[in-house]
Design an enzyme around this catalytic site. Structure first.
Site, PDB file in Angstrom:
ATOM      1  CD  GLU A 131     -34.091  88.707  70.481  1.00 20.85           C
ATOM      2  OE1 GLU A 131     -34.094  89.618  69.635  1.00 20.85           O
ATOM      3  OE2 GLU A 131     -33.413  88.746  71.523  1.00 20.85           O
ATOM      4  CG  ASP A 174     -26.501  94.858  59.550  1.00 24.74           C
ATOM      5  OD1 ASP A 174     -25.702  94.991  60.485  1.00 24.74           O
ATOM      6  OD2 ASP A 174     -27.660  94.424  59.684  1.00 24.74           O
ATOM      7  N   GLY A 216     -28.037 106.924  56.336  1.00 25.81           N
ATOM      8  CA  GLY A 216     -28.579 105.949  57.271  1.00 25.81           C
ATOM      9  C   GLY A 216     -28.495 106.468  58.687  1.00 25.81           C
ATOM     10  CG  ASN A 257     -32.796 107.285  58.851  1.00 20.67           C
ATOM     11  OD1 ASN A 257     -32.301 106.300  58.294  1.00 20.67           O
ATOM     12  ND2 ASN A 257     -33.574 107.187  59.906  1.00 20.67           N
ATOM     13  CE  LYS A 261     -32.578  91.657  73.433  1.00 18.53           C
ATOM     14  NZ  LYS A 261     -32.268  91.138  72.172  1.00 18.53           N
ATOM     15  CB  ALA A 318     -27.201  96.223  67.266  1.00 19.82           C
ATOM     16  CD  GLN A 319     -21.913  92.589  70.315  1.00 21.95           C
ATOM     17  OE1 GLN A 319     -21.026  92.919  71.070  1.00 21.95           O
ATOM     18  NE2 GLN A 319     -22.537  91.426  70.419  1.00 21.95           N
ATOM     19  N   GLY A 340     -29.350 104.537  61.436  1.00 21.10           N
ATOM     20  CA  GLY A 340     -29.405 103.402  62.366  1.00 21.10           C
ATOM     21  C   GLY A 340     -28.202 103.454  63.293  1.00 21.10           C
TER      22      GLY A 340
HETATM   23  P1  NAD Z   1     -30.326  84.827  60.448  1.00 21.67           P
HETATM   24  O1  NAD Z   1     -29.764  84.730  59.088  1.00 21.67           O
HETATM   25  O2  NAD Z   1     -29.388  84.874  61.588  1.00 21.67           O
HETATM   26  O3  NAD Z   1     -31.342  83.602  60.707  1.00 21.67           O
HETATM   27  C1  NAD Z   1     -32.239  83.167  59.713  1.00 21.67           C
HETATM   28  C2  NAD Z   1     -32.662  81.728  59.984  1.00 21.67           C
HETATM   29  O4  NAD Z   1     -33.595  81.371  58.973  1.00 21.67           O
HETATM   30  C3  NAD Z   1     -31.517  80.750  59.898  1.00 21.67           C
HETATM   31  O5  NAD Z   1     -31.532  79.906  61.036  1.00 21.67           O
HETATM   32  C4  NAD Z   1     -31.806  79.973  58.623  1.00 21.67           C
HETATM   33  O6  NAD Z   1     -31.385  78.620  58.660  1.00 21.67           O
HETATM   34  C5  NAD Z   1     -33.312  80.070  58.519  1.00 21.67           C
HETATM   35  N1  NAD Z   1     -33.794  79.882  57.142  1.00 21.67           N
HETATM   36  C6  NAD Z   1     -33.193  80.278  55.995  1.00 21.67           C
HETATM   37  N2  NAD Z   1     -33.922  79.874  54.925  1.00 21.67           N
HETATM   38  C7  NAD Z   1     -35.013  79.232  55.407  1.00 21.67           C
HETATM   39  C8  NAD Z   1     -36.128  78.599  54.801  1.00 21.67           C
HETATM   40  N3  NAD Z   1     -36.273  78.529  53.484  1.00 21.67           N
HETATM   41  N4  NAD Z   1     -37.067  78.048  55.606  1.00 21.67           N
HETATM   42  C9  NAD Z   1     -36.945  78.117  56.966  1.00 21.67           C
HETATM   43  N5  NAD Z   1     -35.895  78.677  57.578  1.00 21.67           N
HETATM   44  C10 NAD Z   1     -34.943  79.257  56.829  1.00 21.67           C
HETATM   45  O7  NAD Z   1     -31.298  86.119  60.417  1.00 21.67           O
HETATM   46  P2  NAD Z   1     -31.807  87.013  61.661  1.00 21.67           P
HETATM   47  O8  NAD Z   1     -32.302  86.166  62.758  1.00 21.67           O
HETATM   48  O9  NAD Z   1     -32.741  87.997  61.064  1.00 21.67           O
HETATM   49  O10 NAD Z   1     -30.504  87.756  62.161  1.00 21.67           O
HETATM   50  C11 NAD Z   1     -29.794  88.632  61.280  1.00 21.67           C
HETATM   51  C12 NAD Z   1     -28.593  89.225  62.005  1.00 21.67           C
HETATM   52  O11 NAD Z   1     -29.049  90.089  63.034  1.00 21.67           O
HETATM   53  C13 NAD Z   1     -27.738  88.160  62.662  1.00 21.67           C
HETATM   54  O12 NAD Z   1     -26.377  88.505  62.509  1.00 21.67           O
HETATM   55  C14 NAD Z   1     -28.135  88.233  64.102  1.00 21.67           C
HETATM   56  O13 NAD Z   1     -27.054  87.889  64.977  1.00 21.67           O
HETATM   57  C15 NAD Z   1     -28.542  89.687  64.287  1.00 21.67           C
HETATM   58  N6  NAD Z   1     -29.602  89.791  65.317  1.00 21.67           N
HETATM   59  C16 NAD Z   1     -29.202  89.818  66.620  1.00 21.67           C
HETATM   60  C17 NAD Z   1     -30.153  89.859  67.625  1.00 21.67           C
HETATM   61  C18 NAD Z   1     -29.675  89.822  69.074  1.00 21.67           C
HETATM   62  O14 NAD Z   1     -28.481  90.007  69.312  1.00 21.67           O
HETATM   63  N7  NAD Z   1     -30.532  89.539  70.032  1.00 21.67           N
HETATM   64  C19 NAD Z   1     -31.517  89.885  67.319  1.00 21.67           C
HETATM   65  C20 NAD Z   1     -31.909  89.852  65.973  1.00 21.67           C
HETATM   66  C21 NAD Z   1     -30.936  89.796  64.970  1.00 21.67           C
END
Ligand code: NAD
Length: 392
Positions: free
Chosen positions: A168, A295, A9, A36, A373, A311-312, A11
């Site tokens: 985002e 992860d 990997g 990778n 950010k 990521a952090q 990443g």
């Molecule tokens: P997540 O699991 O954090 O969020 C997924 C969302 O989808 C949840 O709110 C959940 O309730 C919803 N969901 C689940 N099943 C559903 C359904 N059937 N219908 C509708 N909604 C549903 O996933 P993510 O946003 O991809 O994040 C993954 C990880 O990556 C997290 O730990 C996050 O903190 C991290 N991340 C961080 C950043 C950042 O720091 N800016 C950005 C992107 C991701």
């Protein structure tokens, strides 16, 4: 004979492990190989911008060879097919095989579709540069199609999941779609941008005040939120929600959740809900010659809850893994993993954002969050010697 260090990997976890281990060992003490799927290290925290056409691919896909220049790391581009922790062999889809003395598993996470019928077949995801390029091409394509067809399903965009990825992405689309529409003779007022979230609120990691701030800002730019409404089924271009309502849309992007990497989950090391368990030095609890970063592992906070896969965390895990492999080879004591959290920042398009930063969670809104950010991305790029990409 020098030892073989194999890193799977490229990443955050894998790249940092490679950079760290080479800085802790002198040339000749070990051969380091990183494998990778792509030739680039992808800044996945910025993929939403690529998916909306707001940044160039070069800014988020950094050649691994360039980042590992002068580091004496063998970069292999290939698809990993098998990991055998008994015979210590890793096989690629092209038939190549690699042995190791120390293995780093940094293969990230996979999309979780939660078994929702039709979802995987009918949705796009945002996990890689390829995925982001696909989303952008698809969005432009649908706007062009709408200009001719005037079919509402071409002008309807559904994002499933209101976590950081979904929010985002929708923020970026809300900012970029007006220009895409203009270029194609479409009235942006015809566009429906819907974010569907299963839980009562989006972004539950933030305070109600920040959540409200995010929703108000996005609603003002045309985003419609459907909360407390899990997606239960997707049939072709028809999305069904829990209350029975349906949305017909030719664009469904699923950001509803992640799960551990299946190669790691099935390779024979100890796992907890599909993610590898680790000791305080980030070694597999069942196989001490296997180290984990990012992860695909689960790290528990002192109070017993798993840390979110960010990521952090991956970056810090990779650095410690590199140092601890070097320590193991030298026969010195490994260090314990003590993550430092700088907070959480969510961008809400080009110029807006929210954040809770530092140990105390100081809240940021608007430009300060957005700038923070950008600064956090620049800090990471500087750390990996990738700052040159900011010119793109
Ligand atoms: P997540 O699991 O954090 O969020 C997924 C969302 O989808 C949840 O709110 C959940 O309730 C919803 N969901 C689940 N099943 C559903 C359904 N059937 N219908 C509708 N909604 C549903 O996933 P993510 O946003 O991809 O994040 C993954 C990880 O990556 C997290 O730990 C996050 O903190 C991290 N991340 C961080 C950043 C950042 O720091 N800016 C950005 C992107 C991701």
């Amino acid at each position: 004979m020098s030892k073989e260090i194999l890193i799977l990997g490229g990443g955050y976890g894998g790249l940092l492990a490679a950079q760290s281990v080479t800085s802790h060992l002198t040339t000749g003490e070990a051969n380091v190989t990183i494998i990778n799927r792509s030739s680039t290290h992808q800044i996945i925290t910025e993929l939403h911008r690529l998916a909306a056409g707001n940044v160039s691919e070069k800014a988020v896909a950094l050649p691994l060879e360039k980042l590992l220049k002068k580091k004496n790391v063998n970069v292999v581009v290939g698809e990993i097919q098998s990991i055998d922790v008994q015979s210590k062999k890793v096989g690629l889809s092209n038939g190549a095989s690699y042995g190791y003395d120390a293995l780093v598993l940094a293969l990230g996470s996979e999309t979780n579709y939660f078994g929702i019928p039709g979802l995987q077949e009918n949705s796009l995801i945002l996990k890689s540069v390829n995925d982001a390029n696909k989303i952008f091409a698809h969005v432009v394509d649908r706007v062009k199609a709408y200009a001719k067809s005037k079919a509402p399903e071409d002008a309807t965009f559904v994002i499933g999941g209101g976590g950081l990825t979904g929010v985002e992405l929708v923020g970026e689309l809300a900012d970029e779609l007006p220009a895409i529409c203009r270029e194609n003779g479409v009235d942006f007022a015809d566009i429906k941008l819907k974010l569907v979230e299963a839980m009562p609120t989006i972004l539950p990691m933030f305070s109600p005040d920040l959540i409200n701030r995010a929703m108000t800002s996005l609603q003002a730019r045309g985003v419609e939120f459907l909360t407390s409404l899990p997606i239960t089924e997707v049939k072709g271009n028809v999305v069904t929600l829990k209350d029975g309502q349906t949305i017909t849309s030719n664009t469904i992007v699923w950001t509803g959740g992640v799960q551990g990497n299946s190669l790691v989950a099935n390779c024979g090391i100890e796992v907890n809900r599909g993610r590898a368990t680790v000791n305080s030095a980030l070694q597999s609890t069942s196989h001490p010659d296997v180290y984990l970063a990012g992860d695909c592992a689960v790290v528990f906070a002192p109070e017993g809850r798993p840390y979110p896969p960010t990521a952090q965390l991956a970056w810090q895990m990779g650095e410690l893994v590199g140092a601890n492999i070097a320590a193991a080879f030298k026969g010195t004591k490994p260090e314990d993993f003590k993550p430092v959290f700088s907070g959480t920042l969510a961008s809400l398009g080009r110029k807006d954002g929210i954040g809770a930063i530092g140990e105390t969670g100081i809240e940021l809104r608007g430009t300060p969050a957005s700038l923070m950010k950008k600064a956090s991305n620049a800090r990471y790029l500087s750390h990996i010697n990738g700052l040159y990409t900011l010119a793109y």
